[in-house]
Design an enzyme around this catalytic site. Structure first.
Site, mmCIF file in Angstrom:
data_model
loop_
_atom_site.group_PDB
_atom_site.id
_atom_site.type_symbol
_atom_site.label_atom_id
_atom_site.label_comp_id
_atom_site.label_asym_id
_atom_site.label_seq_id
_atom_site.Cartn_x
_atom_site.Cartn_y
_atom_site.Cartn_z
ATOM 1 N N TYR A 99 -3.262 -0.611 10.154
ATOM 2 C CA TYR A 99 -3.062 -1.025 8.755
ATOM 3 C C TYR A 99 -1.667 -0.620 8.280
ATOM 4 O O TYR A 99 -0.941 -1.418 7.681
ATOM 5 C CB TYR A 99 -4.130 -0.365 7.890
ATOM 6 C CG TYR A 99 -4.090 -0.729 6.429
ATOM 7 C CD1 TYR A 99 -4.620 -1.929 5.968
ATOM 8 C CD2 TYR A 99 -3.540 0.141 5.489
ATOM 9 C CE1 TYR A 99 -4.599 -2.251 4.628
ATOM 10 C CE2 TYR A 99 -3.512 -0.172 4.139
ATOM 11 C CZ TYR A 99 -4.050 -1.376 3.716
ATOM 12 O OH TYR A 99 -4.020 -1.687 2.380
ATOM 13 N N SER A 134 0.879 -1.171 0.000
ATOM 14 C CA SER A 134 0.000 0.000 0.000
ATOM 15 C C SER A 134 0.910 1.212 0.000
ATOM 16 O O SER A 134 2.094 1.097 0.314
ATOM 17 C CB SER A 134 -0.856 0.009 1.276
ATOM 18 O OG SER A 134 -1.649 1.186 1.345
#
Lengths: 80, 247
Positions: free
Chosen positions: B154, B140
């Site tokens: 996350y 990501s």
């Protein structure tokens, strides 16, 4: 003010660090509170999940104007 | 004209998180380019739907919970030799730091970080990779290049995974390659509904390309990294973010 909404407002107020406790009333328009941010919105969503086992989404948070609106929504969803 | 340096003809590729989002789009594109797919996910219904969307023959589905050591062993033992591995399964739960719970953090780390690490470990130990195989991890921009309110768990899971990718690249060379794709916000079900439509619209404005990504935008980057077109690329993080990290 009945006990339940009083307790809800206490949980709600806990998500803030700076806002004076006297600011939190059933009729408080919480989106207008200076300290209110998307991060605090997330905290409130998680608080409602933890304390009332109710899932509310970002759009529902947005649609509630006052703390009482949110309380009513949570109560309605808890009964479903 | 048949020239296609991105062809995946003759390659067998394992995709995790294949039941939806980027995993599904990647499986579809890989099949179109001639690969034989092994699809895995915990969501059996989604897996079957993905399989039905694939061109070509010989694709397989294996439903598995990648947080279970036994399930990982069973999955790896059932696999054919691989030319590609796409580690894509991931979850999030937007949470301010002060609201982090042990349960939520352990779930996110188990699925986003430990699962991919343990699966890679077993694939290597069991010698499941053919020479010149390519490993691609969906990381990501979050945690690696950007921070966002509510994204600590996350971000930490993806930051750790990014470091793992670089180490696998080093240890795997010259026999196999290992890279990551690093997407910005993509239109999948990942983030759930914690953010309102208004918040999303505002966030979209922070992307120079003025839109969120589609799963296929990321899938085609994964295809590049799986294909022999990228045979001198390893340890790389390919940002696909509509320009978000330009700011």
């Amino acid at each position: 003010m009945n006990m339940e909404i009083k307790e809800f407002i206490e949980h709600f107020a806990e998500q803030f660090d700076e806002t004076d406790i006297s600011e939190f009333k059933p009729e408080t328009v919480f989106h207008d509170l200076e300290e209110y941010t998307s991060l605090i919105a997330l905290s409130i969503i998680l608080m409602v999940d933890e304390e009332y086992s109710v899932t509310i989404d970002g759009n529902e948070m947005k649609s509630c104007v006052t703390i009482e609106d949110l309380f009513n929504l949570v109560q309605k969803k808890a009964e479903q | 004209m048949s020239y296609n340096p991105f062809s995946l003809e003759g390659k067998t590729i394992l995709v995790t998180g294949a039941a939806g989002g980027i995993g599904r789009a990647t499986s579809i594109e890989c099949a179109k380019l001639g690969a034989k797919l092994v699809l895995t996910d915990i969501n059996e219904t989604g897996l079957t739907e993905t399989k039905a969307l694939l061109e070509g023959e010989g694709h397989e589905c294996v439903s598995a919970d990648l947080t279970s050591q036994e399930a990982l062993d069973d999955l790896v033992n059932s696999l054919p030799m691989l030319d590609g591995f796409v580690s894509n399964a991931g979850v999030t739960k937007p949470t301010p730091v002060k609201m982090i719970s042990k349960e939520a953090l352990e779930r996110i780390m188990s699925i986003n970080t430990y699962g991919p690490i343990y699966l890679t470990q077993r694939l290597l130990k069991k010698k499941k990779f053919n020479a010149n195989a390519s490993l691609v991890f969906t990381v990501s921009i979050g945690g690696v290049y950007t921070t966002a309110p509510g994204n600590a768990m996350y971000g930490a899971s993806k930051g750790a995974l990014q470091v793992f990718v670089r180490n696998v690249a080093l240890e795997g060379a010259p026999r196999i390659r290992c890279n990551s794709v690093n997407p910005g916000m993509v239109n999948t079900n990942l983030a759930g509904r914690a953010y309102s439509d208004d918040d999303k619209a505002k966030d979209m404005e922070t992307y120079p390309m003025k839109r969120y990504g589609e799963p296929r935008d990321v899938a085609l980057a994964i295809v590049y990294l799986l294909s022999d077109a990228s045979s001198w690329v390893t340890g790389h993080s390919l940002i696909i973010d509509g320009g978000k990290t330009l700011y």
